[in-house]
Design a protein around this motif. Structure first.
Motif, short mmCIF file in Angstrom:
data_model
loop_
_atom_site.label_atom_id
_atom_site.label_comp_id
_atom_site.label_asym_id
_atom_site.label_seq_id
_atom_site.Cartn_x
_atom_site.Cartn_y
_atom_site.Cartn_z
N LEU A 5 53.04 7.07 23.13
CA LEU A 5 52.24 8.26 23.24
C LEU A 5 50.99 8.01 24.22
O LEU A 5 50.96 8.85 25.06
CB LEU A 5 51.65 8.55 22.13
N ALA A 6 50.63 6.68 24.28
CA ALA A 6 49.51 6.48 25.42
C ALA A 6 50.39 6.33 26.81
O ALA A 6 49.72 6.99 27.88
CB ALA A 6 48.89 5.17 25.09
N GLN A 7 51.47 5.93 26.77
CA GLN A 7 52.15 5.77 28.10
C GLN A 7 52.66 7.39 28.67
O GLN A 7 52.32 7.73 29.55
CB GLN A 7 53.48 4.89 27.89
N ILE A 8 53.04 8.12 27.66
CA ILE A 8 53.26 9.37 27.93
C ILE A 8 52.10 10.12 28.40
O ILE A 8 51.86 10.84 29.50
CB ILE A 8 53.92 10.36 26.76
N ILE A 9 50.94 10.02 27.98
CA ILE A 9 49.67 10.69 28.42
C ILE A 9 49.29 10.28 29.80
O ILE A 9 48.71 10.87 30.67
CB ILE A 9 48.57 10.24 27.28
N LEU A 10 49.41 8.70 29.98
CA LEU A 10 48.92 8.08 30.96
C LEU A 10 49.97 8.62 32.27
O LEU A 10 49.25 9.19 33.37
CB LEU A 10 48.93 6.66 31.05
N VAL A 11 51.25 8.69 32.12
CA VAL A 11 52.09 9.23 33.35
C VAL A 11 51.86 10.75 33.38
O VAL A 11 51.68 11.07 34.46
CB VAL A 11 53.73 8.93 32.78
N GLY A 12 51.51 11.42 32.50
CA GLY A 12 51.49 12.90 32.50
C GLY A 12 49.99 13.11 33.34
O GLY A 12 50.08 14.15 34.19
N ALA A 13 49.05 12.21 33.07
CA ALA A 13 47.85 12.53 33.79
C ALA A 13 47.87 11.99 35.42
O ALA A 13 47.52 12.36 36.26
CB ALA A 13 46.73 11.60 33.21
N GLN A 14 48.53 10.79 35.77
CA GLN A 14 48.84 10.52 36.97
C GLN A 14 49.66 11.65 37.63
O GLN A 14 49.24 12.01 38.96
CB GLN A 14 49.67 9.44 36.93
N VAL A 15 50.59 12.26 37.07
CA VAL A 15 51.44 13.31 37.71
C VAL A 15 50.49 14.65 37.98
O VAL A 15 50.41 14.99 39.16
CB VAL A 15 52.60 13.94 36.95
N VAL A 16 49.79 15.05 37.03
CA VAL A 16 48.58 16.19 37.29
C VAL A 16 47.70 15.55 38.55
O VAL A 16 47.27 16.58 39.13
CB VAL A 16 47.94 16.51 35.85
N GLY A 17 47.07 14.47 38.17
CA GLY A 17 46.30 13.83 39.29
C GLY A 17 46.86 14.15 40.68
O GLY A 17 46.05 14.58 41.61
N ARG A 18 48.04 13.65 41.02
CA ARG A 18 48.62 13.77 42.07
C ARG A 18 48.91 15.22 42.60
O ARG A 18 48.55 15.23 43.90
CB ARG A 18 49.96 12.86 42.24
N ALA A 19 49.20 16.07 41.92
CA ALA A 19 49.51 17.38 42.21
C ALA A 19 48.12 17.75 42.54
O ALA A 19 47.99 18.82 43.48
CB ALA A 19 49.93 18.06 41.00
N PHE A 20 47.14 17.43 42.05
CA PHE A 20 45.71 18.01 42.32
C PHE A 20 45.44 17.70 43.57
O PHE A 20 44.64 18.35 44.45
CB PHE A 20 44.64 17.58 41.09
N VAL A 21 45.48 16.45 44.00
CA VAL A 21 45.15 15.83 45.15
C VAL A 21 45.81 16.43 46.16
O VAL A 21 45.33 16.81 47.23
CB VAL A 21 45.23 14.15 45.19
N ARG A 22 47.06 16.77 46.07
CA ARG A 22 48.22 17.28 46.76
C ARG A 22 47.69 18.87 47.20
O ARG A 22 47.27 18.94 48.49
CB ARG A 22 49.54 17.22 46.57
N ALA A 23 47.27 19.51 46.33
CA ALA A 23 46.89 20.83 46.33
C ALA A 23 45.45 21.06 47.27
O ALA A 23 45.18 21.77 47.93
CB ALA A 23 46.58 21.54 45.10
N LEU A 24 44.59 20.00 46.82
CA LEU A 24 43.47 19.91 47.56
C LEU A 24 43.41 19.65 48.92
O LEU A 24 42.76 20.19 49.81
CB LEU A 24 42.53 18.90 47.02
N ARG A 25 44.33 18.69 49.67
CA ARG A 25 44.66 18.51 50.72
C ARG A 25 45.09 19.43 51.47
O ARG A 25 44.75 19.94 52.85
CB ARG A 25 45.65 17.13 50.80
N GLN A 26 46.07 20.45 50.60
CA GLN A 26 46.61 21.43 51.39
C GLN A 26 45.38 22.60 51.60
O GLN A 26 45.33 23.17 52.71
CB GLN A 26 47.65 22.02 50.66
N GLU A 27 44.71 22.77 50.65
CA GLU A 27 43.66 23.66 50.91
C GLU A 27 42.77 23.35 52.00
O GLU A 27 42.15 24.22 52.80
CB GLU A 27 43.01 23.98 49.57
N PHE A 28 42.38 22.08 51.98
CA PHE A 28 41.53 21.68 52.89
C PHE A 28 42.18 21.91 54.59
O PHE A 28 41.27 22.32 55.38
CB PHE A 28 41.30 20.21 52.81
N ALA A 29 43.36 21.60 54.45
CA ALA A 29 43.96 22.02 55.75
C ALA A 29 44.13 23.30 55.96
O ALA A 29 43.73 23.59 57.47
CB ALA A 29 45.51 21.08 55.75
#
Length: 126
Positions: A5-29
Motif C-alpha cells: 500500500l505504501a509503495q502504491i501511494i508512493l508511485v501514485g504521488a510520483q506520477v501526480v508530481g511529474r504531471a504537475f511539474v510538466r503542466a507547470l512548465r507548459q504554462e510557464f512556456a
C-alpha cells in the motif's frame, strides 16, 4: 500488505508530481510566449511603459473607451468615468483607480509619441 500500500501511494504521488511539474512548465512556456508576442507588437518605449504602469495600451484604451489617442476624447472620457466611479456617489474605488491608471498609461503613450515626432523633426533638419 502495508508495504504494498505504501509503495502504491508512493508511485501514485510520483506520477501526480511529474504531471504537475510538466503542466507547470507548459504554462510557464505559454505565458512567456504570450509576453514575447505582446512585447513584439509594441515599440520598446511603449512596452516599457506597459510594464511600468502594469497596464497595456490596448487595455487602457478599452477602460477609457477610446479607439485613438485623441487627448480631448481621453480627457472627456476620463473625467466622466472618474466622476461616476467616485465612492461618494456609490461608485467603486477599484474601478476609479483603474480609470486613473488607464489615463496615466495613455498620457505616457502620448508623451512617447510626442518625443518620437520631435526626434523625427530633428533628424529631418540634419
Amino acid at each position: 500488505q502495508a508495504k504494498y500500500l505504501a509503495q502504491i501511494i508512493l508511485v501514485g504521488a510520483q506520477v501526480v508530481g511529474r504531471a504537475f511539474v510538466r503542466a507547470l512548465r507548459q504554462e510557464f512556456a505559454a505565458s512567456r510566449a504570450a509576453a514575447d508576442a505582446r512585447g513584439r507588437s509594441e515599440r520598446p518605449q511603449s512596452a516599457a511603459a506597459s510594464r511600468i504602469t502594469g497596464i497595456s495600451l490596448q487595455e487602457a484604451q478599452q477602460i477609457l473607451n477610446v479607439s485613438s489617442l485623441n487627448p480631448e476624447e481621453i480627457q472627456k472620457n476620463y473625467d466622466h468615468l472618474f466622476k461616476v466611479n467616485d465612492k461618494s456617489v456609490g461608485g467603486s474605488f477599484y474601478l476609479q483607480s483603474k480609470v486613473v491608471r488607464a489615463k496615466e498609461r495613455l498620457d505616457e503613450e502620448l508623451r512617447i509619441q510626442a518625443r518620437d515626432e520631435k526626434e523625427k523633426g530633428w533628424k529631418a533638419e540634419t
